[in-house]
Design a protein around this motif. Structure first.
Motif, PDB file in Angstrom:
ATOM      1  N   GLU A   1       0.794  -1.234   0.000  1.00 57.97           N
ATOM      2  CA  GLU A   1       0.000   0.000   0.000  1.00 57.97           C
ATOM      3  C   GLU A   1       0.826   1.284   0.000  1.00 57.97           C
ATOM      4  O   GLU A   1       0.294   2.352  -0.261  1.00 57.97           O
ATOM      5  CB  GLU A   1      -1.027   0.035   1.151  1.00 57.97           C
ATOM      6  N   LEU A   2       2.117   1.211   0.260  1.00 56.18           N
ATOM      7  CA  LEU A   2       2.897   2.453   0.294  1.00 56.18           C
ATOM      8  C   LEU A   2       3.177   3.010  -1.102  1.00 56.18           C
ATOM      9  O   LEU A   2       3.637   4.155  -1.229  1.00 56.18           O
ATOM     10  CB  LEU A   2       4.215   2.244   1.039  1.00 56.18           C
ATOM     11  N   TYR A   3       2.910   2.244  -2.143  1.00 55.04           N
ATOM     12  CA  TYR A   3       2.999   2.797  -3.498  1.00 55.04           C
ATOM     13  C   TYR A   3       2.101   4.022  -3.633  1.00 55.04           C
ATOM     14  O   TYR A   3       2.445   4.995  -4.318  1.00 55.04           O
ATOM     15  CB  TYR A   3       2.588   1.727  -4.519  1.00 55.04           C
ATOM     16  N   TRP A   4       0.945   3.984  -2.941  1.00 52.60           N
ATOM     17  CA  TRP A   4      -0.018   5.068  -3.086  1.00 52.60           C
ATOM     18  C   TRP A   4       0.409   6.333  -2.336  1.00 52.60           C
ATOM     19  O   TRP A   4      -0.205   7.394  -2.514  1.00 52.60           O
ATOM     20  CB  TRP A   4      -1.395   4.608  -2.605  1.00 52.60           C
ATOM     21  N   ALA A   5       1.483   6.244  -1.544  1.00 53.06           N
ATOM     22  CA  ALA A   5       2.024   7.450  -0.915  1.00 53.06           C
ATOM     23  C   ALA A   5       2.804   8.288  -1.930  1.00 53.06           C
ATOM     24  O   ALA A   5       2.926   9.501  -1.775  1.00 53.06           O
ATOM     25  CB  ALA A   5       2.931   7.077   0.255  1.00 53.06           C
TER      26      ALA A   5
ATOM     27  N   PRO B   1       2.677   7.496  -5.885  1.00 54.15           N
ATOM     28  CA  PRO B   1       2.420   6.670  -7.074  1.00 54.15           C
ATOM     29  C   PRO B   1       3.213   7.131  -8.284  1.00 54.15           C
ATOM     30  O   PRO B   1       3.275   8.325  -8.596  1.00 54.15           O
ATOM     31  CB  PRO B   1       0.917   6.840  -7.301  1.00 54.15           C
ATOM     32  N   THR B   2       3.842   6.159  -8.953  1.00 54.03           N
ATOM     33  CA  THR B   2       4.590   6.416 -10.175  1.00 54.03           C
ATOM     34  C   THR B   2       4.170   5.394 -11.216  1.00 54.03           C
ATOM     35  O   THR B   2       4.481   4.204 -11.066  1.00 54.03           O
ATOM     36  CB  THR B   2       6.115   6.311  -9.930  1.00 54.03           C
ATOM     37  N   PRO B   3       3.457   5.772 -12.238  1.00 51.47           N
ATOM     38  CA  PRO B   3       2.969   4.811 -13.235  1.00 51.47           C
ATOM     39  C   PRO B   3       4.114   4.030 -13.872  1.00 51.47           C
ATOM     40  O   PRO B   3       5.217   4.562 -14.091  1.00 51.47           O
ATOM     41  CB  PRO B   3       2.264   5.703 -14.269  1.00 51.47           C
ATOM     42  N   SER B   4       3.864   2.766 -14.144  1.00 54.19           N
ATOM     43  CA  SER B   4       4.864   1.923 -14.796  1.00 54.19           C
ATOM     44  C   SER B   4       4.154   0.790 -15.515  1.00 54.19           C
ATOM     45  O   SER B   4       3.009   0.447 -15.210  1.00 54.19           O
ATOM     46  CB  SER B   4       5.850   1.344 -13.773  1.00 54.19           C
TER      47      SER B   4
ATOM     48  N   PRO C   1       7.587  -4.978   7.289  1.00 51.60           N
ATOM     49  CA  PRO C   1       8.795  -4.366   7.866  1.00 51.60           C
ATOM     50  C   PRO C   1       9.861  -4.031   6.822  1.00 51.60           C
ATOM     51  O   PRO C   1      10.704  -3.161   7.059  1.00 51.60           O
ATOM     52  CB  PRO C   1       9.307  -5.435   8.841  1.00 51.60           C
ATOM     53  N   LEU C   2       9.829  -4.699   5.678  1.00 51.01           N
ATOM     54  CA  LEU C   2      10.800  -4.365   4.640  1.00 51.01           C
ATOM     55  C   LEU C   2      10.482  -3.017   3.993  1.00 51.01           C
ATOM     56  O   LEU C   2      11.390  -2.236   3.698  1.00 51.01           O
ATOM     57  CB  LEU C   2      10.810  -5.448   3.560  1.00 51.01           C
TER      58      LEU C   2
ATOM     59  N   HIS D   1      10.362   1.204   0.581  1.00 56.49           N
ATOM     60  CA  HIS D   1       9.402   1.854  -0.314  1.00 56.49           C
ATOM     61  C   HIS D   1       9.994   3.099  -0.965  1.00 56.49           C
ATOM     62  O   HIS D   1       9.570   3.500  -2.069  1.00 56.49           O
ATOM     63  CB  HIS D   1       8.145   2.257   0.482  1.00 56.49           C
ATOM     64  N   ALA D   2      10.957   3.721  -0.297  1.00 57.43           N
ATOM     65  CA  ALA D   2      11.492   4.998  -0.764  1.00 57.43           C
ATOM     66  C   ALA D   2      12.371   4.844  -1.998  1.00 57.43           C
ATOM     67  O   ALA D   2      12.581   5.825  -2.722  1.00 57.43           O
ATOM     68  CB  ALA D   2      12.272   5.680   0.361  1.00 57.43           C
ATOM     69  N   TRP D   3      12.894   3.646  -2.229  1.00 58.24           N
ATOM     70  CA  TRP D   3      13.832   3.524  -3.343  1.00 58.24           C
ATOM     71  C   TRP D   3      13.593   2.321  -4.262  1.00 58.24           C
ATOM     72  O   TRP D   3      14.079   2.296  -5.400  1.00 58.24           O
ATOM     73  CB  TRP D   3      15.267   3.443  -2.812  1.00 58.24           C
ATOM     74  N   ILE D   4      12.842   1.327  -3.831  1.00 58.72           N
ATOM     75  CA  ILE D   4      12.695   0.135  -4.657  1.00 58.72           C
ATOM     76  C   ILE D   4      11.743   0.420  -5.822  1.00 58.72           C
ATOM     77  O   ILE D   4      10.758   1.151  -5.684  1.00 58.72           O
ATOM     78  CB  ILE D   4      12.177  -1.056  -3.814  1.00 58.72           C
ATOM     79  N   SER D   5      12.032  -0.157  -6.982  1.00 52.86           N
ATOM     80  CA  SER D   5      11.154  -0.001  -8.135  1.00 52.86           C
ATOM     81  C   SER D   5      10.082  -1.088  -8.100  1.00 52.86           C
ATOM     82  O   SER D   5      10.218  -2.109  -7.413  1.00 52.86           O
ATOM     83  CB  SER D   5      11.952  -0.115  -9.438  1.00 52.86           C
ATOM     84  N   GLN D   6       9.023  -0.880  -8.858  1.00 56.88           N
ATOM     85  CA  GLN D   6       7.966  -1.882  -8.894  1.00 56.88           C
ATOM     86  C   GLN D   6       8.446  -3.175  -9.552  1.00 56.88           C
ATOM     87  O   GLN D   6       8.000  -4.262  -9.186  1.00 56.88           O
ATOM     88  CB  GLN D   6       6.737  -1.332  -9.629  1.00 56.88           C
TER      89      GLN D   6
END
Length: 389
Positions: free
Chosen positions: A31-35, A37-40, A324-325, A334-339
């Motif tokens: 759910e943190l993608y929605w903080a 959101p970056t389309p891909s 926790p990851l 969440h701050a740096w990992i890509s989808q």
């Protein structure tokens, strides 16, 4: 003492549903993608294949499992209704506890909605149940909401409640205790508003009915009896999905141009079309899964059966490992990992869960939470757990 005979097809299908749901959660970064959101393309493909479909399949299996439980109890001459209500209460508590960690928990929703199954179970008319399902799938509340927005009703033109959820920032940056508090109140409210305002609750009720009807008909117990019917349903589902794929954008854009409703009319029409499209796509996936299960692909699909037998344990376990990851109180990935990277992690993690589940059932009769759920349901710890040699 061994378990009663199981439907491996249903277990495998439930495992497939868990796979799809887990990939959606992975790409969403729980759910943190929605903080931010970056389309891909990864997001589009995973959501196109599984978002709304895996969840719908879970609801369908929930209704089917209800029938199996009630039918086996009836064969023993037992009315399991009150015990099933207690079973749902226990599941709701599991959902509350799980929701403290992961606010997207669906158990809190499925458990209270499951009480409807006790009412549906008393309806013996297949036509009446099909009518109920059709009315649920029609998404009438969304269409009424859209009409009221067009007519100028102030309440209908307001932004959806879940649009103003303040908890994502806390989950992204806060401590563990702050995340628990945010999930307990704001996160839970946002989730319930999402299910209410997007029509998910009525969709769940309809899927419960269909699962119950499929159980009564023996659709999964004797799949060879339904080859022709399956293929007719597949053709209808494909035609429906194609029609919705082309007509949906036209209707949605038209709704956006009609009147000044602050986007409310467009949103509700879009959610209705998304629901119908997801139902058609889920039906296609279910039928194709069963068709493949009757071929040489069956041994491969059966690998999902152990996962499907312990979906409760794995569903909650996935959150305990991955939240926790991604969250701020953990590694903050969440701050740096890509989808794409999150998807790869999800695929690898699920691939590991398959042999682990298979190994688990060599020594145990139930998943750990499945055993606890059964023991609490029957209010006894005398439920066998370890598999005897």
């Amino acid at each position: 003492m061994e378990q009663p005979s199981r439907l491996e097809l249903v277990d495998s299908l439930r495992g497939y549903a868990l796979f799809g749901l887990f990939l959606v959660h992975s790409v969403e970064l729980f759910e943190l993608y929605w903080a931010h959101p970056t389309p891909s393309a990864v997001h589009d493909w995973v959501f196109g294949l599984f978002a709304g479909k895996a969840f719908a399949l879970f609801a369908l299996c929930f209704g089917l499992s209800f029938f199996i439980i009630m039918d086996r109890a009836a064969q023993r001459g037992v009315d399991f209704s009150a015990r099933f209500a207690w079973r749902l209460a226990i599941l709701f508590v599991f959902g509350i506890l799980h929701g403290l960690v992961y606010r997207g928990d669906i158990l809190q929703v499925l458990a209270p909605m499951g009480l409807l199954l006790l009412l549906f179970h008393r309806i013996r008319s297949r036509s009446a149940l099909l009518l109920i399902a059709a009315l649920c799938f029609a998404e009438i509340p969304l269409l009424i909401h859209a009409w009221c927005a067009l007519a100028g009703a102030a309440w209908a033109r307001q932004l959806p409640h879940f649009f103003t959820d303040p908890s994502l920032t806390i989950l992204a940056n806060g401590s563990l205790s702050e995340a628990f508090r945010a999930n307990l109140v704001d996160g839970a409210l946002a989730k319930w508003w999402f299910y209410i305002e997007t029509g998910r609750l009525t969709e769940i009720a309809g899927l419960f009915v269909i699962g119950l009807l499929l159980g009564r008909s023996g659709f999964f117990a004797a799949p060879d009896r339904f080859v022709r019917q399956r293929r007719v349903v597949l053709a209808i589902a494909i035609a429906s999905w194609v029609a919705l794929y082309f007509l949906g954008p036209i209707c949605i854009e038209s709704a956006g141009r009609v009147g000044d409703s602050g986007g409310a009319m467009r949103r509700n029409v879009e959610w209705a079309f998304e629901s119908w499209s997801a139902l058609a796509a889920m039906t296609i996936q279910v039928v194709l899964f069963i068709e493949l299960y009757q071929t040489a692909a069956q041994p491969i699909l059966k690998l999902l059966a152990p996962v499907g037998r312990m979906t409760l344990s794995l569903y909650i376990g996935q959150s305990l490992v991955f939240v926790p990851l991604y969250y701020g109180f953990g590694l903050g990935m969440h701050a740096w990992i890509s989808q794409a990277e999150a998807l790869a992690m999800g695929v690898i993690a699920f691939a590991v869960q398959i042999p682990l589940a298979r190994l688990w059932f060599r020594y145990f009769l139930y998943g750990p939470l499945e055993w606890l759920w059964r023991a609490l349901t029957n209010t006894t710890l005398a439920i066998p757990f370890v598999r005897r040699a």
